[in-house]
Design an enzyme around this catalytic site. Sequence first.
Site, short mmCIF file in Angstrom:
data_model
loop_
_atom_site.label_atom_id
_atom_site.label_comp_id
_atom_site.label_asym_id
_atom_site.label_seq_id
_atom_site.Cartn_x
_atom_site.Cartn_y
_atom_site.Cartn_z
N PHE A 192 16.20 17.87 6.07
CA PHE A 192 15.26 18.88 5.56
C PHE A 192 14.33 18.23 4.55
O PHE A 192 14.77 17.46 3.70
CB PHE A 192 16.03 20.03 4.91
CG PHE A 192 15.15 21.03 4.21
CD1 PHE A 192 14.45 21.99 4.93
CD2 PHE A 192 15.00 21.00 2.84
CE1 PHE A 192 13.63 22.91 4.29
CE2 PHE A 192 14.19 21.92 2.19
CZ PHE A 192 13.49 22.88 2.91
N ARG A 202 16.48 33.97 -11.25
CA ARG A 202 16.90 32.79 -10.51
C ARG A 202 17.50 33.25 -9.18
O ARG A 202 18.61 33.78 -9.14
CB ARG A 202 17.92 31.98 -11.31
CG ARG A 202 17.31 31.32 -12.54
CD ARG A 202 16.20 30.39 -12.14
NE ARG A 202 15.82 29.48 -13.22
CZ ARG A 202 14.82 28.64 -13.12
NH1 ARG A 202 14.08 28.59 -12.03
NH2 ARG A 202 14.55 27.83 -14.12
N ALA A 210 11.66 24.33 -19.00
CA ALA A 210 12.00 23.19 -18.15
C ALA A 210 11.12 23.19 -16.92
O ALA A 210 10.50 24.20 -16.59
CB ALA A 210 13.47 23.26 -17.74
N GLU A 242 5.31 21.32 -19.69
CA GLU A 242 6.17 22.48 -19.42
C GLU A 242 6.32 23.37 -20.65
O GLU A 242 6.32 24.59 -20.53
CB GLU A 242 7.53 22.03 -18.91
CG GLU A 242 7.51 21.49 -17.49
CD GLU A 242 7.16 22.54 -16.45
OE1 GLU A 242 7.33 23.75 -16.68
OE2 GLU A 242 6.72 22.13 -15.35
N SER A 259 24.40 17.24 -10.86
CA SER A 259 25.53 17.38 -9.92
C SER A 259 25.65 16.11 -9.09
O SER A 259 25.31 16.11 -7.90
CB SER A 259 25.34 18.59 -9.00
OG SER A 259 25.30 19.78 -9.74
N PRO A 260 26.13 15.00 -9.67
CA PRO A 260 26.11 13.72 -8.97
C PRO A 260 27.00 13.64 -7.73
O PRO A 260 26.91 12.68 -6.98
CB PRO A 260 26.57 12.72 -10.03
CG PRO A 260 27.31 13.52 -11.04
CD PRO A 260 26.68 14.89 -11.02
N GLY A 261 27.81 14.65 -7.49
CA GLY A 261 28.63 14.66 -6.29
C GLY A 261 27.82 14.89 -5.02
O GLY A 261 28.24 14.53 -3.93
N GLU A 279 19.43 14.64 -8.77
CA GLU A 279 18.58 15.21 -9.81
C GLU A 279 19.00 14.72 -11.20
O GLU A 279 20.18 14.80 -11.55
CB GLU A 279 18.64 16.74 -9.81
CG GLU A 279 17.77 17.35 -10.89
CD GLU A 279 17.90 18.86 -11.05
OE1 GLU A 279 16.97 19.47 -11.57
OE2 GLU A 279 18.96 19.41 -10.64
N GLU A 309 1.64 30.36 -11.17
CA GLU A 309 1.39 31.67 -10.56
C GLU A 309 2.62 32.31 -9.94
O GLU A 309 2.68 33.52 -9.78
CB GLU A 309 0.26 31.58 -9.53
CG GLU A 309 0.56 30.71 -8.34
CD GLU A 309 -0.61 30.59 -7.38
OE1 GLU A 309 -0.34 30.52 -6.17
OE2 GLU A 309 -1.76 30.58 -7.83
#
Length: 187
Positions: free
Chosen positions: A20, A69, A81, A97, A118-120, A124, A143
Amino acid sequence: MTSISHKKFEEVTISTRSVFQGRIISLQVDTVKLPNGSEATREIVKHPGAVAVLAITPDDRMLVVEQYRKPLEKSQIEIPAGKLEPGEKPENCARRELEEETGYTSASLQLLSSFYTSPGFADEIIHLYVAQGLTKGEAQPDEDEFLEIEAITLEQAQQYMAEGRISDAKTIMAIYAWQMYKLTGKF
């Protein structure tokens, strides 16, 4: 000096299959050779990286934004952020930001820490900055961002954590850094 321990238990990539490609993330499946010679697959989310800003006002309050979220299906209170644009330096992104989401600009910006979320399964990395010497301006969120800005005390931040209104790692980490600053006078 580079330590060789970062290669301990290394998994050598045999092949990569793209699954993806999105606007923010991509997903790939790697076939890897394990240290014992066996093969395994790893699903990996690729992310361009992000910044987060612990912004402390002159009256000792932390700037936060509340926004919905979708992955959590609820609103969250978080520090400002956002994701890095291609080739953008983290410090420049942090300034951008902060101003876009809160309207504030900062006289002083200091890197506190960079950490993997989340290194598993994801690469990121978030660069957490502290912003001081703030000057108020007009927020200009993207926007597709709908935000409410608030300046909260440490006690309010702790209460929001207890209530689950603050539950993301970057904001919790920022609150603990702010708490340590109040105890030691150092970030």
